[in-house]
Write an enzyme that holds these catalytic residues in place. Structure first.
Site, PDB file in Angstrom:
ATOM      1  N   TYR A 184      -7.655  -3.870  -2.201  1.00  0.00           N
ATOM      2  CA  TYR A 184      -7.587  -2.917  -1.095  1.00  0.00           C
ATOM      3  C   TYR A 184      -8.943  -2.910  -0.398  1.00  0.00           C
ATOM      4  O   TYR A 184      -9.897  -2.300  -0.877  1.00  0.00           O
ATOM      5  CB  TYR A 184      -7.233  -1.520  -1.630  1.00  0.00           C
ATOM      6  CG  TYR A 184      -7.250  -0.428  -0.597  1.00  0.00           C
ATOM      7  CD1 TYR A 184      -6.663  -0.595   0.653  1.00  0.00           C
ATOM      8  CD2 TYR A 184      -7.844   0.793  -0.875  1.00  0.00           C
ATOM      9  CE1 TYR A 184      -6.679   0.419   1.598  1.00  0.00           C
ATOM     10  CE2 TYR A 184      -7.862   1.825   0.058  1.00  0.00           C
ATOM     11  CZ  TYR A 184      -7.283   1.633   1.287  1.00  0.00           C
ATOM     12  OH  TYR A 184      -7.308   2.633   2.221  1.00  0.00           O
ATOM     13  N   ASN A 194       0.881  -1.157   0.000  1.00  0.00           N
ATOM     14  CA  ASN A 194       0.000   0.000   0.000  1.00  0.00           C
ATOM     15  C   ASN A 194       0.924   1.213   0.000  1.00  0.00           C
ATOM     16  O   ASN A 194       1.614   1.477   0.988  1.00  0.00           O
ATOM     17  CB  ASN A 194      -0.902  -0.015   1.231  1.00  0.00           C
ATOM     18  CG  ASN A 194      -1.822   1.189   1.303  1.00  0.00           C
ATOM     19  OD1 ASN A 194      -1.455   2.296   0.944  1.00  0.00           O
ATOM     20  ND2 ASN A 194      -3.041   0.981   1.791  1.00  0.00           N
ATOM     21  N   ASN A 247      -6.773  -4.933   5.507  1.00  0.00           N
ATOM     22  CA  ASN A 247      -7.310  -4.109   6.596  1.00  0.00           C
ATOM     23  C   ASN A 247      -8.005  -4.894   7.705  1.00  0.00           C
ATOM     24  O   ASN A 247      -8.940  -4.400   8.343  1.00  0.00           O
ATOM     25  CB  ASN A 247      -8.249  -3.034   6.040  1.00  0.00           C
ATOM     26  CG  ASN A 247      -7.540  -1.700   5.873  1.00  0.00           C
ATOM     27  OD1 ASN A 247      -6.796  -1.274   6.754  1.00  0.00           O
ATOM     28  ND2 ASN A 247      -7.760  -1.052   4.739  1.00  0.00           N
ATOM     29  N   ASP A 299       3.377   4.342   5.007  1.00  0.00           N
ATOM     30  CA  ASP A 299       3.130   3.831   6.355  1.00  0.00           C
ATOM     31  C   ASP A 299       3.011   2.314   6.361  1.00  0.00           C
ATOM     32  O   ASP A 299       2.966   1.693   7.418  1.00  0.00           O
ATOM     33  CB  ASP A 299       1.896   4.484   6.986  1.00  0.00           C
ATOM     34  CG  ASP A 299       0.661   4.418   6.108  1.00  0.00           C
ATOM     35  OD1 ASP A 299       0.769   4.048   4.912  1.00  0.00           O
ATOM     36  OD2 ASP A 299      -0.433   4.755   6.595  1.00  0.00           O
ATOM     37  N   HIS A 300       2.964   1.702   5.182  1.00  0.00           N
ATOM     38  CA  HIS A 300       3.008   0.244   5.024  1.00  0.00           C
ATOM     39  C   HIS A 300       4.388  -0.164   4.521  1.00  0.00           C
ATOM     40  O   HIS A 300       5.071   0.609   3.835  1.00  0.00           O
ATOM     41  CB  HIS A 300       1.975  -0.229   4.004  1.00  0.00           C
ATOM     42  CG  HIS A 300       0.555  -0.066   4.429  1.00  0.00           C
ATOM     43  ND1 HIS A 300      -0.241  -1.105   4.831  1.00  0.00           N
ATOM     44  CD2 HIS A 300      -0.211   1.055   4.506  1.00  0.00           C
ATOM     45  CE1 HIS A 300      -1.445  -0.654   5.133  1.00  0.00           C
ATOM     46  NE2 HIS A 300      -1.460   0.661   4.939  1.00  0.00           N
ATOM     47  N   GLU A 325      -3.906   1.777  -2.855  1.00  0.00           N
ATOM     48  CA  GLU A 325      -3.988   3.217  -2.566  1.00  0.00           C
ATOM     49  C   GLU A 325      -3.074   4.015  -3.490  1.00  0.00           C
ATOM     50  O   GLU A 325      -2.287   4.861  -3.057  1.00  0.00           O
ATOM     51  CB  GLU A 325      -3.679   3.526  -1.095  1.00  0.00           C
ATOM     52  CG  GLU A 325      -4.914   3.549  -0.225  1.00  0.00           C
ATOM     53  CD  GLU A 325      -4.726   4.355   1.056  1.00  0.00           C
ATOM     54  OE1 GLU A 325      -5.227   5.488   1.102  1.00  0.00           O
ATOM     55  OE2 GLU A 325      -4.115   3.816   1.992  1.00  0.00           O
ATOM     56  N   ASP A 368      -3.631  -4.886   0.853  1.00  0.00           N
ATOM     57  CA  ASP A 368      -3.997  -4.373   2.162  1.00  0.00           C
ATOM     58  C   ASP A 368      -5.424  -4.822   2.454  1.00  0.00           C
ATOM     59  O   ASP A 368      -6.381  -4.242   1.946  1.00  0.00           O
ATOM     60  CB  ASP A 368      -3.884  -2.844   2.151  1.00  0.00           C
ATOM     61  CG  ASP A 368      -4.281  -2.221   3.473  1.00  0.00           C
ATOM     62  OD1 ASP A 368      -4.636  -2.958   4.415  1.00  0.00           O
ATOM     63  OD2 ASP A 368      -4.258  -0.975   3.562  1.00  0.00           O
TER      64      ASP A 368
END
Length: 286
Positions: A123, A14, A165, A276-277, A42, A163
Site C-alpha cells: 500500500y 484496498n 496510488n 471505494d476500490h 488499508e 494499491d
C-alpha cells in the site's frame, strides 16, 4: 474448490477498512469468487478481526501500521486449496532502518506444485504535494525500486500487488488533465513506473523494458482507457466511470507469461460497493 489443474486465482483489493467492507457486503463477494490467495490493503484492524471475519478457512499474514487505525496490509490463503501449500513470511520491512514501512509491505512465499511464488501486498502512500506526506511517498517508491530486482532474484515467479496510488499513463486516469499537478499523477511519480515497466515511448514498454516487470492490467486490457479500479466518493464519479487505475498486479516476466484471465470486479451500482476500490482478480496458470 476447483481442481488442482485449475489456475491459481489471486485477488487484491484496498478494503478501506476491512470491518466496514464486511459490513457492506465483502463476505458474499469472497464466498463466490473462489480466490486462492487474497491481498488486502488499508486493513485498519487487528489480526484478530481478520481471523474472525475470514474464518478458519484462511491462513492469514498481517502487518499492521505503527499508528492504529491506519494502513495495514495482509495476505490470506485458503487452507482448502490444493493448488498451494502454506505460506512463509519473507519480509515486512522496506527501505532504510529509519524509514517506517509498517503496514505497507508484506511478502510471503507460497509453494505451488514444484514452484515457489513470492507474493507482496503493498500500500503506497497517497501523498500530498508540498507536504511531508509526499516526501514519505518518494522514500517508499525509492525503496520499492531497490527491492524489485531482489524479489525477482529471490523467486522467478514474483508478484507485487496492491494499491500503488499512482496512475502511470493518461489511459489510467479519466480526468488526467486536471490531475497533472496532483499526487497520484505527478511526472515524478510516473517516472518510477517508467523504471519499473518502461516508458510509453520505449519499444519494449511492458515487455522487458525498465526493470522488466509487467503491468498485468495494461497487458491484458491493451491500449484502452482504464479499466479503472478506484472512484472518488465525490459527485457522480462512480456512475460516470470517472476513475483511476491505481490497483496493480506487477508480475515478473515468468509469472506474467502464465496469466489466463484478468478482471476488475466493479460493482453493478454505487450502492452495491463495499469499498471505494474494486478487487483486481487474476488467474495464473502456473
Amino acid at each position: 474448490m476447483s481442481s488442482a489443474s485449475a489456475p491459481l486465482r489471486i485477488a487484491s483489493v484496498n478494503v478501506n477498512g476491512v470491518r466496514a467492507a464486511f459490513r457492506n457486503g465483502m463476505g458474499p463477494w469472497l464466498a463466490d469468487r473462489d480466490v486462492d490467495i487474497l491481498a488486502l490493503q488499508e486493513v485498519r484492524a487487528e489480526t484478530s478481526h481478520l481471523t474472525e471475519l475470514l474464518g478458519d478457512e484462511w491462513d492469514i499474514l498481517h502487518d499492521a501500521a505503527t499508528a492504529k487505525g491506519r494502513a495495514g496490509v495482509a495476505l490470506a490463503s485458503r487452507r482448502s486449496s490444493d493448488k498451494h501449500r502454506g505460506a512463509e513470511i519473507h519480509r515486512v520491512e522496506l527501505g532504510a532502518v529509519d524509514f517506517d514501512s509498517a503496514g505497507r509491505w508484506l511478502e510471503a512465499d507460497y509453494r505451488v506444485g514444484d514452484k515457489i511464488i513470492t507474493v507482496v501486498s503493498t500500500y503506497v502512500h497517497s501523498g500530498e504535494v508540498g507536504t511531508p506526506k509526499q516526501v514519505e511517498k518518494y522514500k517508499f517508491l525509492d525503496a520499492m525500486q531497490e527491492r524489485l530486482p531482489q524479489l525477482e532474484a529471490h523467486s522467478r515467479y514474483a508478484l507485487v500487488l496492491g494499491d500503488l496510488n499512482v496512475g502511470h499513463r493518461t489511459l489510467d486516469i479519466k480526468n488526467w488533465k486536471g490531475n497533472v499537478k496532483k499526487a497520484g499523477f505527478l511526472p515524478e511519480e510516473r517516472a518510477y513506473f517508467d523504471r519499473f515497466i518502461g516508458a510509453e515511448s520505449d519499444p519494449d514498454y511492458n515487455n522487458g523494458a525498465g526493470l522488466g516487470w509487467v503491468d498485468v492490467g495494461r497487458k491484458w486490457a491493451g491500449e484502452v482507457e482504464g479499466p479503472y479500479s478506484w472512484w472518488s466518493n465525490r459527485g457522480q464519479a462512480f456512475d460516470n466511470d470517472t476513475g483511476w487505475r491505481i490497483d496493480y498486479h506487477l508480475a515478473s516476466p515468468a509469472l506474467a507469461a502464465t496469466v489466463v484471465n484478468y478482471t476488475i470486479d466493479r460493482a453493478e451500482s454505487y450502492d452495491e460497493r463495499w469499498s471505494d476500490h474494486a478487487p483486481v482478480v487474476v488467474d495464473y496458470a502456473i
